[in-house]
Design a protein around this motif. Structure first.
Motif, short mmCIF file in Angstrom:
data_model
loop_
_atom_site.label_atom_id
_atom_site.label_comp_id
_atom_site.label_asym_id
_atom_site.label_seq_id
_atom_site.Cartn_x
_atom_site.Cartn_y
_atom_site.Cartn_z
N TYR A 189 6.28 -12.33 3.94
CA TYR A 189 5.91 -10.92 4.12
C TYR A 189 7.14 -10.03 3.94
O TYR A 189 7.10 -8.99 3.29
CB TYR A 189 5.34 -10.66 5.52
CG TYR A 189 4.10 -11.46 5.85
CD1 TYR A 189 2.88 -11.15 5.28
CD2 TYR A 189 4.16 -12.52 6.76
CE1 TYR A 189 1.75 -11.88 5.58
CE2 TYR A 189 3.03 -13.25 7.07
CZ TYR A 189 1.82 -12.92 6.48
OH TYR A 189 0.71 -13.65 6.79
N LEU A 190 8.26 -10.46 4.52
CA LEU A 190 9.49 -9.66 4.45
C LEU A 190 10.05 -9.69 3.03
O LEU A 190 10.50 -8.66 2.50
CB LEU A 190 10.52 -10.21 5.45
CG LEU A 190 11.81 -9.42 5.52
CD1 LEU A 190 11.58 -8.01 6.05
CD2 LEU A 190 12.84 -10.13 6.40
N LEU A 191 10.03 -10.86 2.39
CA LEU A 191 10.55 -10.97 1.02
C LEU A 191 9.78 -10.04 0.08
O LEU A 191 10.37 -9.30 -0.72
CB LEU A 191 10.43 -12.40 0.51
CG LEU A 191 11.21 -13.48 1.27
CD1 LEU A 191 10.99 -14.84 0.63
CD2 LEU A 191 12.71 -13.14 1.30
N GLU A 192 8.45 -10.08 0.20
CA GLU A 192 7.62 -9.25 -0.68
C GLU A 192 7.91 -7.78 -0.43
O GLU A 192 8.03 -6.98 -1.36
CB GLU A 192 6.15 -9.57 -0.42
CG GLU A 192 5.24 -8.97 -1.47
CD GLU A 192 3.77 -9.23 -1.17
OE1 GLU A 192 3.15 -9.95 -1.94
OE2 GLU A 192 3.26 -8.69 -0.18
N SER A 193 8.07 -7.43 0.84
CA SER A 193 8.36 -6.04 1.19
C SER A 193 9.67 -5.60 0.54
O SER A 193 9.77 -4.53 -0.06
CB SER A 193 8.44 -5.93 2.72
OG SER A 193 8.71 -4.61 3.11
N GLY A 194 10.69 -6.46 0.66
CA GLY A 194 12.01 -6.14 0.09
C GLY A 194 11.95 -5.97 -1.41
O GLY A 194 12.51 -5.02 -1.98
N ILE A 195 11.24 -6.87 -2.09
CA ILE A 195 11.17 -6.80 -3.56
C ILE A 195 10.44 -5.53 -4.01
O ILE A 195 10.91 -4.81 -4.90
CB ILE A 195 10.51 -8.07 -4.13
CG1 ILE A 195 11.48 -9.24 -3.98
CG2 ILE A 195 10.11 -7.89 -5.59
CD1 ILE A 195 10.93 -10.59 -4.34
N LEU A 196 9.32 -5.25 -3.36
CA LEU A 196 8.55 -4.05 -3.75
C LEU A 196 9.37 -2.78 -3.53
O LEU A 196 9.46 -1.91 -4.41
CB LEU A 196 7.25 -3.96 -2.94
CG LEU A 196 6.17 -4.98 -3.29
CD1 LEU A 196 5.01 -4.89 -2.30
CD2 LEU A 196 5.67 -4.72 -4.70
N LEU A 197 9.99 -2.67 -2.36
CA LEU A 197 10.73 -1.44 -2.05
C LEU A 197 11.98 -1.30 -2.91
O LEU A 197 12.37 -0.19 -3.28
CB LEU A 197 11.11 -1.41 -0.57
CG LEU A 197 9.93 -1.08 0.36
CD1 LEU A 197 10.24 -1.45 1.80
CD2 LEU A 197 9.57 0.41 0.27
N CYS A 222 0.83 -1.21 0.00
CA CYS A 222 0.00 0.00 0.00
C CYS A 222 0.87 1.26 0.00
O CYS A 222 0.56 2.24 -0.67
CB CYS A 222 -0.89 0.04 1.24
SG CYS A 222 -1.83 -1.46 1.51
N ASP A 223 1.94 1.26 0.77
CA ASP A 223 2.64 2.52 1.07
C ASP A 223 4.05 2.65 0.47
O ASP A 223 4.64 3.72 0.55
CB ASP A 223 2.72 2.71 2.59
CG ASP A 223 1.32 2.85 3.20
OD1 ASP A 223 0.40 3.21 2.46
OD2 ASP A 223 1.16 2.58 4.41
N ALA A 224 4.56 1.59 -0.18
CA ALA A 224 5.91 1.68 -0.78
C ALA A 224 6.04 2.87 -1.74
O ALA A 224 7.07 3.56 -1.73
CB ALA A 224 6.26 0.37 -1.47
N PRO A 225 5.00 3.17 -2.56
CA PRO A 225 5.18 4.27 -3.52
C PRO A 225 5.48 5.62 -2.89
O PRO A 225 5.96 6.54 -3.57
CB PRO A 225 3.83 4.29 -4.27
CG PRO A 225 3.31 2.90 -4.16
CD PRO A 225 3.73 2.44 -2.79
N PHE A 226 5.22 5.79 -1.58
CA PHE A 226 5.57 7.06 -0.93
C PHE A 226 7.09 7.21 -0.75
O PHE A 226 7.57 8.25 -0.33
CB PHE A 226 4.92 7.17 0.46
CG PHE A 226 3.40 7.19 0.44
CD1 PHE A 226 2.72 8.12 -0.34
CD2 PHE A 226 2.66 6.30 1.19
CE1 PHE A 226 1.33 8.15 -0.38
CE2 PHE A 226 1.26 6.32 1.16
CZ PHE A 226 0.60 7.25 0.38
#
Ligand code: FAD
Length: 323
Positions: free
Chosen positions: A152-160, A134-138
């Motif tokens: 959850y952490l892997l997805e967060s890392g890839i998106l960011l 939701c918030d990575a684009p900020f």
């Protein structure tokens, strides 16, 4: 005596309010019981990805949906559902009262797990986020850290890593856990730094977060400057009061099929508490709508009526068609 309704909806997040709106619009008697108005939408000060509106916030959307629902004659009760029994009808018991319904829509959502650190609440949405997708684009071009577990952490890392200048991934174990392809993809990213065997000890900043202190398994502290911290520790879904009536998947989510159908013929469900793959507001509104229409049709069939296929109709000659 317990008040009676045709449909009771549990939860006033986007899924429950959408379901309730479609039920009330068909003039079925409907009660929404919820701990609060808006659910996770209350954690979204700026809502950028709800189709059709660019200047919205989570609380504003919640209030709009509530007004829309109430305008069709629906009722609202702020309370916590603690028990549901089923014989011919449902008896729904809250902390304060009992209610009777012919069918129910479950939309109790979920609550993100936190780290339990001092300052964590203070910095929520001021540098601390619980939903990377939701918030990575900020955080285009900024420095971020993610702390969490497994996928959850892997997805967060890839998106960011696609938008931030630098991404720290902080985790307790000696190596990342989860899908091998995702791990390989993260390990190739030049802007990602892995911080293993570590936990976050403190979060500091003035009005917004600007640094976190990390402790490793040898007790050595290290402080890093960041613009944003993403906490991806999974979420809690509490379905203790209904798990004897509907089938849950191994993740503890309600299993639904098309139309929001559950394993119980008189229970429908929608939103983040279900097995839908994308946990987003637009999706919750869509499948809340489906569950609401299915619940209404269930009541219609009990009354010997054919049900409807959509919430709009067209008159051709003397005949009314529902599409
Ligand atoms: C920090 C954060 C930011 C997000 N940002 C975005 C974003 O920008 N865009 C986007 O599309 N999505 C975003 N999401 C995801 C989005 O908020 C959820 O997908 C959505 O709110 C799910 O809706 P829901 O109705 O299923 O559940 P929820 O929003 O969780 O609502 C559930 C409701 O049920 C109530 N409830 C639960 N149990 C009971 C009970 N026993 N009795 C009575 N009431 C009960 C709760 O109090 C709550 O009101 C974000 C999520 C988080 C955590």
């Amino acid at each position: 005596m317990a008040q009676k309704y045709e449909v009771i909806v549990i939860g006033a997040g986007p899924a429950g309010l959408s379901a309730a709106m479609f039920i009330a619009r068909q003039k079925a008697s409907c009660l929404v019981i919820s701990k609060d108005l808006g659910g996770q939408m209350n954690l979204i000060p700026k809502l950028e990805n709800y189709p059709g509106t660019i200047l919205s916030s989570g609380p504003l959307l919640a209030k709009t949906l509530e007004n829309q629902y109430l305008s069709y004659g629906g009722e609202m009760m702020f309370d916590t559902v603690e028990k549901i029994d089923f014989e011919n009808n449902f008896k729904i018991s809250t902390a304060r009262s009992d209610y009777i319904a012919k069918t129910i829509v479950l939309a109790p959502g979920k609550v993100p797990n936190n780290l339990g650190l001092e300052n964590e609440n203070k910095f929520a949405n001021k540098g601390i986020h619980y939903c990377t997708k939701c918030d990575a684009p900020f955080y285009q071009g900024k420095i971020t850290a993610s702390v969490g577990v497994g996928a959850y952490l892997l997805e967060s890392g890839i998106l960011l890593s696609r938008m931030a200048a630098k991404v720290y991934l902080i985790f307790k174990g000696g190596r990342l856990g989860g899908d091998k392809d995702m791990i390989a993809s993260i390990e190739q990213k030049k802007n990602v730094e892995l911080i293993s065997n570590s936990t976050i000890k403190s979060i500091t900043g003035e009005n917004i977060v600007n640094e976190v202190t990390i402790t490793n398994s040898s007790g050595i502290d290290k402080t890093i400057q960041i613009d944003g911290l993403f906490i991806e520790m999974g979420s809690k879904i509490n379905l203790d009061y209904v798990k004897h009536l509907v089938k849950l998947n191994p993740k503890g989510e309600i299993e639904i099929t098309q139309g929001g159908k559950t394993s119980h013929p008189a229970i429908f469900a929608a939103g983040d508490a279900t097995n839908i793959p994308y946990k987003q507001i637009a999706v919750a509104c869509g499948n809340g709508t489906e569950a609401g229409l299915s619940a209404f049709n269930y009541v219609e069939k009990l009354n010997g009526k054919p049900g409807i296929r959509a919430d709009w109709k067209k008159k051709i000659g003397d005949t009314v068609f529902h599409y």
